[in-house]
Design an enzyme around this catalytic site. Structure first.
Site, PDB file in Angstrom:
ATOM      1  N   GLY A 214       0.448  -1.074   6.437  1.00  0.00           N
ATOM      2  CA  GLY A 214      -0.674  -0.139   6.507  1.00  0.00           C
ATOM      3  C   GLY A 214      -1.964  -0.862   6.852  1.00  0.00           C
TER       4      GLY A 214
ATOM      5  N   THR B  92       1.236   3.801   2.174  1.00  0.00           N
ATOM      6  CA  THR B  92       1.968   4.190   3.395  1.00  0.00           C
ATOM      7  C   THR B  92       3.158   3.251   3.611  1.00  0.00           C
ATOM      8  OG1 THR B  92      -0.250   4.690   4.250  1.00  0.00           O
ATOM      9  CG2 THR B  92       1.599   4.984   5.758  1.00  0.00           C
TER      10      THR B  92
ATOM     11  N   GLU C  94      -0.075 -10.588   3.408  1.00  0.00           N
ATOM     12  CA  GLU C  94       0.134  -9.658   4.537  1.00  0.00           C
ATOM     13  C   GLU C  94      -0.157 -10.365   5.860  1.00  0.00           C
ATOM     14  OE1 GLU C  94      -0.817  -5.267   2.717  1.00  0.00           O
ATOM     15  OE2 GLU C  94      -2.515  -6.536   3.182  1.00  0.00           O
TER      16      GLU C  94
ATOM     17  N   LYS D 248      -8.333   6.553   9.030  1.00  0.00           N
ATOM     18  CA  LYS D 248      -8.548   5.096   9.054  1.00  0.00           C
ATOM     19  C   LYS D 248      -9.166   4.614  10.367  1.00  0.00           C
ATOM     20  CE  LYS D 248      -6.318   4.490   5.085  1.00  0.00           C
ATOM     21  NZ  LYS D 248      -5.049   3.835   4.988  1.00  0.00           N
TER      22      LYS D 248
ATOM     23  N   GLY E 205      -7.022  -3.460   0.947  1.00  0.00           N
ATOM     24  CA  GLY E 205      -7.334  -2.441  -0.053  1.00  0.00           C
ATOM     25  C   GLY E 205      -6.473  -2.600  -1.301  1.00  0.00           C
TER      26      GLY E 205
ATOM     27  N   LYS F 219      -7.793  -5.021   6.346  1.00  0.00           N
ATOM     28  CA  LYS F 219      -6.749  -4.806   5.346  1.00  0.00           C
ATOM     29  C   LYS F 219      -7.189  -5.438   4.025  1.00  0.00           C
ATOM     30  CE  LYS F 219      -2.424  -5.403   6.230  1.00  0.00           C
ATOM     31  NZ  LYS F 219      -2.134  -4.249   5.380  1.00  0.00           N
TER      32      LYS F 219
ATOM     33  N   ASP G 100      -6.635  -0.387   6.297  1.00  0.00           N
ATOM     34  CA  ASP G 100      -7.748   0.385   5.721  1.00  0.00           C
ATOM     35  C   ASP G 100      -8.715   0.871   6.783  1.00  0.00           C
ATOM     36  OD1 ASP G 100      -7.092   0.000   2.842  1.00  0.00           O
ATOM     37  OD2 ASP G 100      -7.228  -2.087   3.465  1.00  0.00           O
TER      38      ASP G 100
ATOM     39  N   GLY H 256       0.842  -1.197   0.000  1.00  0.00           N
ATOM     40  CA  GLY H 256       0.000   0.000   0.000  1.00  0.00           C
ATOM     41  C   GLY H 256       0.875   1.244   0.000  1.00  0.00           C
TER      42      GLY H 256
HETATM   43  C1  5RP Z   1      -3.006  -3.700   0.985  1.00  0.00           C
HETATM   44  C2  5RP Z   1      -3.298  -3.141   2.325  1.00  0.00           C
HETATM   45  C3  5RP Z   1      -2.810  -1.748   2.598  1.00  0.00           C
HETATM   46  O1  5RP Z   1      -1.918  -1.814   3.673  1.00  0.00           O
HETATM   47  C4  5RP Z   1      -3.993  -0.885   2.913  1.00  0.00           C
HETATM   48  O2  5RP Z   1      -4.869  -0.909   1.801  1.00  0.00           O
HETATM   49  C5  5RP Z   1      -3.595   0.558   3.242  1.00  0.00           C
HETATM   50  O3  5RP Z   1      -3.079   1.174   2.101  1.00  0.00           O
HETATM   51  P1  5RP Z   1      -2.695   2.715   2.047  1.00  0.00           P
HETATM   52  O4  5RP Z   1      -1.540   2.911   2.974  1.00  0.00           O
HETATM   53  O5  5RP Z   1      -2.392   2.966   0.603  1.00  0.00           O
HETATM   54  O6  5RP Z   1      -3.922   3.493   2.502  1.00  0.00           O
HETATM   55  O7  5RP Z   1      -3.915  -3.752   3.167  1.00  0.00           O
HETATM   56  O8  5RP Z   1      -3.627  -4.931   0.789  1.00  0.00           O
END
Ligand code: 5RP
Length: 232
Positions: free
Chosen positions: A87, A32, A108, A126, A101, A99, A89, A30
């Site tokens: 990161g 972050t 993960e 979040k 996203g 998670k 969501d 993601g």
């Molecule tokens: C990917 C994830 C990411 O960590 C989550 O979507 C957060 O992403 P971002 O930092 O772009 O908001 O779970 O599968």
């Protein structure tokens, strides 16, 4: 730089500063987590970090870490991970997460749950009182079963949608070669129970509920012009 990016930068830098030479690291996915990897990459190139190894949670994480020359290792070659940084969501007050996203939640969860310490990096947007309030729950499914999994998720009170790709015809295909169904629930009041129930549906590989896994959450906040990091 927009406010959200400022918050992400701040938490990512704070998390990357926790990394020490000699560590085996879980590298998250993601936007972050990508900033965390970039920060680690800079420290690695400058010689400020030595003898680190990264276990990537996705193609994205592996590719980015490789650009900086960070040595990578697989889960099957190690017996522990010192620290995973990833990161999320959505985050509830008990540090349970949604998670997926980025459609990477299966790997993960494998990596983050293996870590002795799992550090989550998010911006304040979040945080929510009850999981599911803001984000649909990602569920990775084998392609031949997506219709029947969607039927089951509907029976559980969810509103499922097959995640469609952008700039590619058809659905999103995960790093594992599967599909993602995003199921919107009004409120996930018993996340541990729901995590198990959904994973019990035939055809489901993994869902994005991370219950009781996070040790610490770094939250980026902005008050007026001032950005700060709060710990949960
Ligand atoms: C990917 C994830 C990411 O960590 C989550 O979507 C957060 O992403 P971002 O930092 O772009 O908001 O779970 O599968």
């Amino acid at each position: 730089m927009d406010v959200q990016t400022q918050m992400k930068e701040l938490v990512a830098k704070a998390a990357a500063a926790r990394v020490e030479s000699g560590m085996i690291l879980g590298l998250g996915s993601g936007s972050t987590a990508a900033i965390v990897i970039e920060q680690l990459g800079r420290r690695w190139r400058a010689g400020d970090l030595q003898d680190i190894k990264g276990v990537p949670t996705s193609f994205q994480a592996a590719q980015l870490a490789s650009e900086y020359g960070i040595p990578l290792i697989t889960l099957n070659e190690i017996d522990h991970i010192d620290l995973a940084i990833d990161g999320a969501d959505e985050v509830d007050p008990a540090k349970n997460l949604i998670k997926g996203g980025g459609a990477c939640h299966t790997r993960e969860k494998l990596v983050d749950s293996r870590a002795e310490r799992f550090l989550v990096v998010v911006d304040v947007g979040k945080l929510s009182d009850v999981l599911g309030s803001n984000f649909a729950l990602p569920v990775e499914v084998v392609p031949g079963a997506y219709r029947q999994v969607m039927d089951q998720l509907r029976e559980m009170g969810g509103e499922p949608h097959l995640r469609m790709a952008v700039r590619k015809a058809g659905p999103v295909v995960t790093d594992e070669g599967n599909l993602v169904v995003d199921a919107k629930f009004e409120a996930i009041t018993e996340p541990a129970k729901m995590e198990m129930q959904i994973n019990n549906i035939p055809g489901v590989l993994e869902n994005g509920l991370f219950v009781g896994l996070a040790d610490e959450v770094l939250v980026g906040e902005i008050d007026g012009d001032r950005a700060s990091v709060r710990r949960l």
